[in-house]
Design an enzyme around this catalytic site. Sequence first.
Site, PDB file in Angstrom:
ATOM      1  N   ASP A  78       0.968  -1.072  -0.135  1.00  0.00           N
ATOM      2  CA  ASP A  78       0.119  -0.167   0.050  1.00  0.00           C
ATOM      3  C   ASP A  78       0.967   1.152   0.136  1.00  0.00           C
ATOM      4  OD1 ASP A  78      -2.448   1.517   0.370  1.00  0.00           O
ATOM      5  OD2 ASP A  78      -1.693   1.802   2.471  1.00  0.00           O
ATOM      6  N   ASP A 109      -1.111  -0.342   6.134  1.00  0.00           N
ATOM      7  CA  ASP A 109      -0.960   0.277   7.328  1.00  0.00           C
ATOM      8  C   ASP A 109      -1.933  -0.477   8.493  1.00  0.00           C
ATOM      9  OD1 ASP A 109      -3.309   1.215   6.644  1.00  0.00           O
ATOM     10  OD2 ASP A 109      -2.654   3.093   6.215  1.00  0.00           O
ATOM     11  N   ASP A 137      -6.794  -1.782   5.227  1.00  0.00           N
ATOM     12  CA  ASP A 137      -6.117  -2.927   4.342  1.00  0.00           C
ATOM     13  C   ASP A 137      -6.583  -4.297   4.850  1.00  0.00           C
ATOM     14  OD1 ASP A 137      -4.974  -1.136   2.545  1.00  0.00           O
ATOM     15  OD2 ASP A 137      -3.519  -0.663   3.715  1.00  0.00           O
TER      16      ASP A 137
END
Length: 631
Positions: free
Chosen positions: A331, A524, A528
């Site tokens: 990410d 994080d 997610d």
Amino acid sequence: MSKKQKKVLIRIIISTVLLIMIGILTSEGLGIPYLSDNGIVQLVVYLIPYIIIGYDILRKAFKGIMNRQVFDENFLMAVATVGAICLGDYREGVTVMLFYQIGELFQSYAVGKSRRNISELMDIRPDYANIEGDNGLEQVDPDEVEIGTIIVVSPGEKIPIDGVVVEGTASVNTSALTGESAPRTISVGDEVISGCINMTGVLKIQTTKEFGESTVSKILELVENSSSKKSRSENFISRFAHYYTPAVCYSALALAVIPPIVLLIMGRSPEFVNWVYRALTFLVISCPCALVISIPLSFFAGIGGASKAGVLVKGSNYLEALASVRHIVFDKTGTLTKGIFEVTGIHHSEMEREELLELAAHAECYSNHPISKSIRTAYGKTIDQTRVTEVEEISGKGVTARVDDKNVAIGNTKLMEQLNVNYENCHAVGTILHVAINGSYTGHIVISDVLKPNSKEAISRLHKLGVKETVMLTGDSRNVAEYVAAELGIKHVNSDLLPGDKVSKVEELLEAKPEKEKLAFVGDGINDAPVLSRADVGIAMGALGSDAAIEAADIVLMDDDPLKIVKAMGISRKCMRIVYENIYFAIGIKVVCLLLGALGIANMWLAIFADVGVMVLAVLNAIRALMVKNI
């Protein structure tokens, strides 16, 4: 050293001294003739150190027989040593048991050392919480503290429960959670998590969670349960030992019985004693202690060492999988970048900058997204939420709201297209937020994120570790995503993704990669969770205090340094190298010594090395997995 270990050590010392004294008293030339010549007396004398050192092994073997769980190392040692004594090899029988106990003590100490390493992490568990009562501060059980209670944390005390600082400023030590020694300064309004140690100043904290839901409880539960999720290597060793031990017992029995019968049929001397001695030697050699002890210990030490470095691994299966990772998907926001956004420009706006920021900040006032916070920071004034109504957050697109008498829409190009608003493209690098007021385009705000200092080095070192493919997934625009990817050295990037699109992309990558290679997703941990769960290995970074990370990820990095990913991979690969070294070494030595024992070349002393010596060497090797400082 525990009390149990001390008792074993005392028994070892007493037995060793007695064995040496008996050896001197029964030796030719130096010993007492009566002891040297009388077998019955020698048997009685040697039984004294044998019972002292081996009574617990004999008891465990007897219990195993009574419980119909015969085939274990205690049974092998009992049969081999009792058999040796019955054959008149008193010294060998006692010595085998003595060295076996020395090996067991060494193994117990090694496991204890590994457990103590994890216990250091367990020291983050608070013993009490201070609350203000009628008679001053009262110490209460953290479990009894309700949400919203004001607790007081003095210098040197652990923060017992997650909360928000309402009074005071202090430096806190987070090393037990992150592995980093640098303290963090916190003040009024900052969120704090349990497990940290207050180093300076008195803090008053309003709790936001119950103790059972706080960070320290979740971390401790994670570590305590990590041993329940076994790797393929551990499961293989368990299955191996399950079949191996009975097989060698029956093989030893066959070795003791079949060759003498064959020799007898052939008209030759059966040499029963010789073949029984070979069988007993075979049993001592065959004891699978080195494998059964060192492999789980290697993983246990690896998890313990990782925990000390601020890398929490939920099970040895994930540690093993991480060593096979060759594809890593990242990410962007909060993972490779700081997630600290700044307004760097306002373009194509006929409205005054302050007025546009005022409307945008009010429209975003209910959102906790970093981009929304950056707009409010750029506005820099108090937000009057009473002016805002009809707020609607559209996932992956933006926000619409009514501010005073104006309909404000702020978001990406997808939101503008959904509202049929013609917008101006922007060539600046950053996140572009288009603004429409009462259905008319009013310009766009450029917001830029900041790369983390170690992100570029982390990507470079991962490639050096053999990671074939690094991929970045982001909801940002294509130009921003490609700019960040180029800066970091990431070759593959997917932009303009909705949360659900990330899962689809990861599934595509999982199908495309070779079956033996693993794919990890690094996020994080807050938004997610679906992708973390879908990847072969989900890594949540910067997860200090993030419930979502601890729940969804397989591996949790307790701070936001991308180099911790490299550290985690280095630990996993070192651990797996040690595991395979122990497997090949232990099995290789065992096979060679078993063949020598069956052929009558190996005696009981070589058998002792093949059992205890190999176990000690394997355990010493396993302890190296604790040493992760220089990885």
